[in-house]
Write a protein that holds these residues in place. Structure first.
Motif, PDB file in Angstrom:
ATOM      1  N   ASP A 116      40.964   3.586  62.808  1.00  0.00           N
ATOM      2  CA  ASP A 116      41.935   4.670  62.358  1.00  0.00           C
ATOM      3  C   ASP A 116      42.853   5.192  63.348  1.00  0.00           C
ATOM      4  OD1 ASP A 116      40.186   5.810  64.213  1.00  0.00           O
ATOM      5  OD2 ASP A 116      39.415   7.392  62.682  1.00  0.00           O
ATOM      6  N   GLY A 117      43.072   4.368  64.563  1.00  0.00           N
ATOM      7  CA  GLY A 117      43.931   4.883  65.498  1.00  0.00           C
ATOM      8  C   GLY A 117      43.444   5.834  66.383  1.00  0.00           C
ATOM      9  N   GLN A 118      42.326   6.338  66.459  1.00  0.00           N
ATOM     10  CA  GLN A 118      41.657   7.498  67.238  1.00  0.00           C
ATOM     11  C   GLN A 118      41.667   6.878  68.750  1.00  0.00           C
ATOM     12  OE1 GLN A 118      41.189  10.833  66.836  1.00  0.00           O
ATOM     13  NE2 GLN A 118      41.493  10.827  64.596  1.00  0.00           N
ATOM     14  N   SER A 119      41.710   7.778  69.728  1.00  0.00           N
ATOM     15  CA  SER A 119      41.361   7.248  71.201  1.00  0.00           C
ATOM     16  C   SER A 119      40.484   8.349  71.554  1.00  0.00           C
ATOM     17  CB  SER A 119      42.597   7.344  72.154  1.00  0.00           C
ATOM     18  OG  SER A 119      43.565   6.483  71.529  1.00  0.00           O
ATOM     19  N   TYR A 120      39.362   7.999  72.410  1.00  0.00           N
ATOM     20  CA  TYR A 120      38.243   8.682  72.930  1.00  0.00           C
ATOM     21  C   TYR A 120      38.178   8.727  74.433  1.00  0.00           C
ATOM     22  CZ  TYR A 120      36.791   8.674  67.760  1.00  0.00           C
ATOM     23  OH  TYR A 120      36.987   8.739  66.639  1.00  0.00           O
ATOM     24  N   LYS A 121      38.109   9.940  75.158  1.00  0.00           N
ATOM     25  CA  LYS A 121      37.596   9.841  76.502  1.00  0.00           C
ATOM     26  C   LYS A 121      36.113   9.207  76.487  1.00  0.00           C
ATOM     27  CE  LYS A 121      40.223  14.135  77.411  1.00  0.00           C
ATOM     28  NZ  LYS A 121      39.856  15.630  77.613  1.00  0.00           N
ATOM     29  N   LEU A 141      32.417  11.557  67.410  1.00  0.00           N
ATOM     30  CA  LEU A 141      33.228  10.503  66.708  1.00  0.00           C
ATOM     31  C   LEU A 141      33.945  11.317  65.528  1.00  0.00           C
ATOM     32  CD1 LEU A 141      33.757   7.411  66.391  1.00  0.00           C
ATOM     33  CD2 LEU A 141      31.546   7.510  64.803  1.00  0.00           C
ATOM     34  N   LYS A 142      35.083  10.828  65.366  1.00  0.00           N
ATOM     35  CA  LYS A 142      35.851  11.362  64.259  1.00  0.00           C
ATOM     36  C   LYS A 142      36.227  10.470  63.177  1.00  0.00           C
ATOM     37  CE  LYS A 142      38.315  14.202  67.747  1.00  0.00           C
ATOM     38  NZ  LYS A 142      39.662  14.372  68.374  1.00  0.00           N
ATOM     39  N   TYR A 143      35.774   9.286  63.048  1.00  0.00           N
ATOM     40  CA  TYR A 143      35.986   8.265  62.260  1.00  0.00           C
ATOM     41  C   TYR A 143      35.162   8.709  60.743  1.00  0.00           C
ATOM     42  CZ  TYR A 143      36.189   3.777  59.561  1.00  0.00           C
ATOM     43  OH  TYR A 143      36.401   2.767  58.843  1.00  0.00           O
ATOM     44  N   LYS A 144      36.001   8.615  59.702  1.00  0.00           N
ATOM     45  CA  LYS A 144      35.802   9.015  58.195  1.00  0.00           C
ATOM     46  C   LYS A 144      34.990   7.908  57.654  1.00  0.00           C
ATOM     47  CE  LYS A 144      37.198  11.244  54.079  1.00  0.00           C
ATOM     48  NZ  LYS A 144      38.681  11.788  53.508  1.00  0.00           N
ATOM     49  N   GLU A 157      39.048  17.703  63.786  1.00  0.00           N
ATOM     50  CA  GLU A 157      39.974  17.522  65.153  1.00  0.00           C
ATOM     51  C   GLU A 157      39.037  17.808  66.583  1.00  0.00           C
ATOM     52  OE1 GLU A 157      42.559  15.592  65.564  1.00  0.00           O
ATOM     53  OE2 GLU A 157      42.181  14.945  63.362  1.00  0.00           O
ATOM     54  N   ILE A 158      38.444  19.083  66.448  1.00  0.00           N
ATOM     55  CA  ILE A 158      38.148  19.738  67.447  1.00  0.00           C
ATOM     56  C   ILE A 158      36.527  19.054  67.718  1.00  0.00           C
ATOM     57  CG2 ILE A 158      37.053  21.872  68.467  1.00  0.00           C
ATOM     58  CD1 ILE A 158      39.095  23.175  66.772  1.00  0.00           C
ATOM     59  N   TYR A 159      35.709  19.336  66.818  1.00  0.00           N
ATOM     60  CA  TYR A 159      34.322  18.918  67.146  1.00  0.00           C
ATOM     61  C   TYR A 159      33.764  17.474  66.549  1.00  0.00           C
ATOM     62  CZ  TYR A 159      33.825  23.970  67.409  1.00  0.00           C
ATOM     63  OH  TYR A 159      34.018  25.240  67.701  1.00  0.00           O
ATOM     64  N   GLY A 160      34.585  16.878  65.845  1.00  0.00           N
ATOM     65  CA  GLY A 160      34.283  15.511  65.368  1.00  0.00           C
ATOM     66  C   GLY A 160      33.691  15.464  64.121  1.00  0.00           C
ATOM     67  N   ARG A 161      33.219  14.310  63.394  1.00  0.00           N
ATOM     68  CA  ARG A 161      32.612  14.539  61.953  1.00  0.00           C
ATOM     69  C   ARG A 161      31.092  14.926  62.102  1.00  0.00           C
ATOM     70  NH1 ARG A 161      36.322  13.694  58.302  1.00  0.00           N
ATOM     71  NH2 ARG A 161      34.749  13.482  56.425  1.00  0.00           N
ATOM     72  N   LEU A 162      30.575  15.361  61.035  1.00  0.00           N
ATOM     73  CA  LEU A 162      28.819  15.356  60.848  1.00  0.00           C
ATOM     74  C   LEU A 162      28.543  14.307  59.842  1.00  0.00           C
ATOM     75  CD1 LEU A 162      28.732  19.177  60.605  1.00  0.00           C
ATOM     76  CD2 LEU A 162      28.404  17.708  62.521  1.00  0.00           C
ATOM     77  N   TYR A 163      27.681  13.436  60.257  1.00  0.00           N
ATOM     78  CA  TYR A 163      27.331  12.208  59.701  1.00  0.00           C
ATOM     79  C   TYR A 163      25.742  12.423  59.082  1.00  0.00           C
ATOM     80  CZ  TYR A 163      31.457  10.167  61.877  1.00  0.00           C
ATOM     81  OH  TYR A 163      32.447   9.801  62.468  1.00  0.00           O
ATOM     82  N   SER A 186      26.377  15.438  64.486  1.00  0.00           N
ATOM     83  CA  SER A 186      27.409  14.623  65.331  1.00  0.00           C
ATOM     84  C   SER A 186      27.120  13.451  65.792  1.00  0.00           C
ATOM     85  CB  SER A 186      27.889  15.582  66.469  1.00  0.00           C
ATOM     86  OG  SER A 186      28.272  16.666  66.166  1.00  0.00           O
ATOM     87  N   VAL A 187      27.922  12.373  66.255  1.00  0.00           N
ATOM     88  CA  VAL A 187      27.804  11.152  66.811  1.00  0.00           C
ATOM     89  C   VAL A 187      28.420  10.949  68.127  1.00  0.00           C
ATOM     90  CG1 VAL A 187      28.159   8.769  66.368  1.00  0.00           C
ATOM     91  CG2 VAL A 187      27.196   9.961  64.642  1.00  0.00           C
TER      92      VAL A 187
END
Length: 185
Positions: A4-9, A25-28, A43-49, A180-181
């Motif tokens: 999805d083109g996201q970059s992570y520190k 992680l923000k991947y849907k 965008e701020i906290y990432g997704r909940l899985y 979160s992940v």
């Protein structure tokens, strides 16, 4: 993340050979949500899985850490540790009330000494009795890949009112909870 083109520190602590994402992680995926179904929270906290979704959500070459990998990470000694709890060393600093961070006051013991930048993304509940999002600003919870024989996966929990970190098992509820992940390699 090539999907999805996201970059992570990322961070590497001490002499560890483990590399960790320093962001949630923000991947849907199916069975993942933004807190309150608000995309700005992703965008701020990432997704909940859900746990099942979390087990396959990490990008290629990365994985959901086991309970043992989390423990090895949080037990890495930090020079000048003093009396600060590991939870404080993981949590981002500042408070909502002071306009300096995303944790509720007092964000006890927060130093972010290891650069993990843990945020209080809250969690999602969902079952036939109750559905909703809770405790954003107050708690952060991260899945492990470890599921004990009695069912339920282990979760690392951090709280605004404490500097410690806690591993908890919510037996039998993993298909209903969204946490979160953080991925590692």
């Amino acid at each position: 993340d090539s999907r999805d083109g996201q970059s992570y520190k990322t961070i590497q602590v001490g002499f560890s050979t483990q590399t960790w994402m320093a962001e949630n992680l923000k991947y849907k995926t199916n069975n993942s949500w933004c807190y309150d179904n608000d995309p700005s929270n992703c965008e701020i906290y990432g997704r909940l899985y859900t746990w099942e979704a979390a087990r396959t959500a990490c990008p290629p070459g990365w994985h959901l850490p086991s309970e043992e990998e989390w423990k090895a990470f949080i037990d890495v000694p930090i020079i000048g540790d003093g009396v600060m709890g590991i939870g404080g060393r993981l949590k981002s600093t500042g408070t909502i009330e002071d306009g300096t961070g995303l944790w509720r006051s007092p964000n006890f013991g927060a130093t972010n000494e290891v650069g993990f930048s843990a945020l209080p993304g809250g969690y999602r509940l969902g079952n036939s009795q109750y559905f909703g999002f809770e405790l954003q600003g107050e708690e952060g919870r991260w899945w492990t890949s470890t599921s004990p024989t009695l069912g339920g996966a282990w979760t690392l929990c951090l709280y605004y009112y404490a500097s410690g970190a806690e591993m908890i098992n919510y037996s039998g509820a993993d298909d209903e909870l969204g946490y979160s992940v953080r991925c590692m390699k």
